[in-house]
Write a protein that holds these residues in place. Structure first.
Motif, PDB file in Angstrom:
ATOM      1  N   UNK A   1       0.827  -1.209   0.000  1.00 35.74           N
ATOM      2  CA  UNK A   1       0.000   0.000   0.000  1.00 35.74           C
ATOM      3  C   UNK A   1       0.864   1.263   0.000  1.00 35.74           C
ATOM      4  N   UNK A   2       1.973   1.243   0.707  1.00 35.95           N
ATOM      5  CA  UNK A   2       2.881   2.398   0.720  1.00 35.95           C
ATOM      6  C   UNK A   2       3.417   2.678  -0.682  1.00 35.95           C
ATOM      7  N   UNK A   3       3.767   1.631  -1.415  1.00 36.40           N
ATOM      8  CA  UNK A   3       4.262   1.802  -2.783  1.00 36.40           C
ATOM      9  C   UNK A   3       3.146   2.268  -3.701  1.00 36.40           C
ATOM     10  N   UNK A   4       1.949   1.715  -3.532  1.00 35.33           N
ATOM     11  CA  UNK A   4       0.826   2.038  -4.411  1.00 35.33           C
ATOM     12  C   UNK A   4       0.289   3.453  -4.214  1.00 35.33           C
ATOM     13  N   UNK A   5       0.768   4.153  -3.196  1.00 34.23           N
ATOM     14  CA  UNK A   5       0.404   5.564  -3.058  1.00 34.23           C
ATOM     15  C   UNK A   5       0.951   6.376  -4.229  1.00 34.23           C
ATOM     16  N   UNK A   6       2.086   5.949  -4.771  1.00 30.39           N
ATOM     17  CA  UNK A   6       2.739   6.730  -5.831  1.00 30.39           C
ATOM     18  C   UNK A   6       2.988   5.946  -7.113  1.00 30.39           C
ATOM     19  N   UNK A   7       2.705   4.658  -7.115  1.00 33.42           N
ATOM     20  CA  UNK A   7       2.931   3.831  -8.308  1.00 33.42           C
ATOM     21  C   UNK A   7       1.644   3.119  -8.684  1.00 33.42           C
ATOM     22  N   UNK A   8       1.569   2.646  -9.920  1.00 39.37           N
ATOM     23  CA  UNK A   8       0.360   1.963 -10.394  1.00 39.37           C
ATOM     24  C   UNK A   8       0.430   0.450 -10.259  1.00 39.37           C
ATOM     25  N   UNK A   9       1.552  -0.054  -9.789  1.00 41.94           N
ATOM     26  CA  UNK A   9       1.708  -1.502  -9.657  1.00 41.94           C
ATOM     27  C   UNK A   9       2.888  -1.799  -8.748  1.00 41.94           C
ATOM     28  N   UNK A  10       2.947  -3.045  -8.289  1.00 44.81           N
ATOM     29  CA  UNK A  10       4.090  -3.564  -7.537  1.00 44.81           C
ATOM     30  C   UNK A  10       4.361  -4.962  -8.079  1.00 44.81           C
ATOM     31  N   UNK A  11       5.579  -5.204  -8.531  1.00 42.29           N
ATOM     32  CA  UNK A  11       5.964  -6.558  -8.953  1.00 42.29           C
ATOM     33  C   UNK A  11       6.270  -7.362  -7.701  1.00 42.29           C
ATOM     34  N   UNK A  12       5.878  -8.638  -7.692  1.00 41.61           N
ATOM     35  CA  UNK A  12       6.124  -9.503  -6.543  1.00 41.61           C
ATOM     36  C   UNK A  12       7.055 -10.624  -6.987  1.00 41.61           C
TER      37      UNK A  12
END
Length: 172
Positions: A41-52
């Motif tokens: 959620x912290x990353x998604x505040x400023x990005x449109x995706x997170x690779x896992x």
């Protein structure tokens, strides 16, 4: 820029390898599958995706969390229907705590030796704006997005010496 020069630039652009334009992994939004949902959620505040990835050492791509997946993460789940995977299992309310529990496992990827034209064709076919770039073992090597492709094409035009202006444009 004349039409021939623009076509020459487009042909050069289409034949470029993705490895020539992908950002370094250090600039990409990446989490290990055992990371906390809060980190996503912290990353998604400023990005449109997170690779896992499975872990930062092996970097095997195992999933993605997209910006709009936050609805499922934060909202109370609806009743599960038989035969369907309920968003309940991708919800904090459903007990999910780790990124691996909420990620989408079916990730659209492209091989690292592909060209820009290959990426454009795949993006258009699947109506997506971003692809994970992977090697033959499925390890994350980069990402390619429409925004990156636009930026690179405009850079290529500037490197050619002239800026392309559309005929009939009101801007001078």
């Amino acid at each position: 820029m004349r039409k021939m020069e623009l076509e020459r630039a487009l042909n050069a652009f289409h034949s470029m390898k993705l490895t020539q334009i992908t950002p370094p992994l250090t600039q990409m939004p990446i989490l290990e599958e055992n990371s906390s949902i809060i980190n996503a959620l912290k990353i998604l505040r400023t990005r449109h995706h997170v690779w896992v990835v499975n872990d930062r050492k092996e970097m095997k791509l195992v999933g993605v969390i997209r910006y709009f997946d936050v609805f499922y993460i934060l909202m109370p789940p609806k009743r599960a229907r038989l035969g369907s995977i309920s968003p309940l299992f991708k919800s904090i309310f459903g007990g999910a705590e780790k990124v691996g529990e909420i990620m989408e496992r079916n990730v659209l990827t492209i091989e690292e030796d592909a060209t820009i034209l290959d990426a454009l064709e795949k993006m258009r076919r699947y109506k997506v704006g971003i692809l994970a770039v992977v090697d033959e073992e499925g390890r994350l090597k980069g990402e390619v997005s429409l925004r990156l492709l636009i930026t690179e094409f405009l850079r290529l035009l500037r490197v050619g010496g002239e800026e392309w202006r559309q005929h009939g444009s009101s801007s001078q």
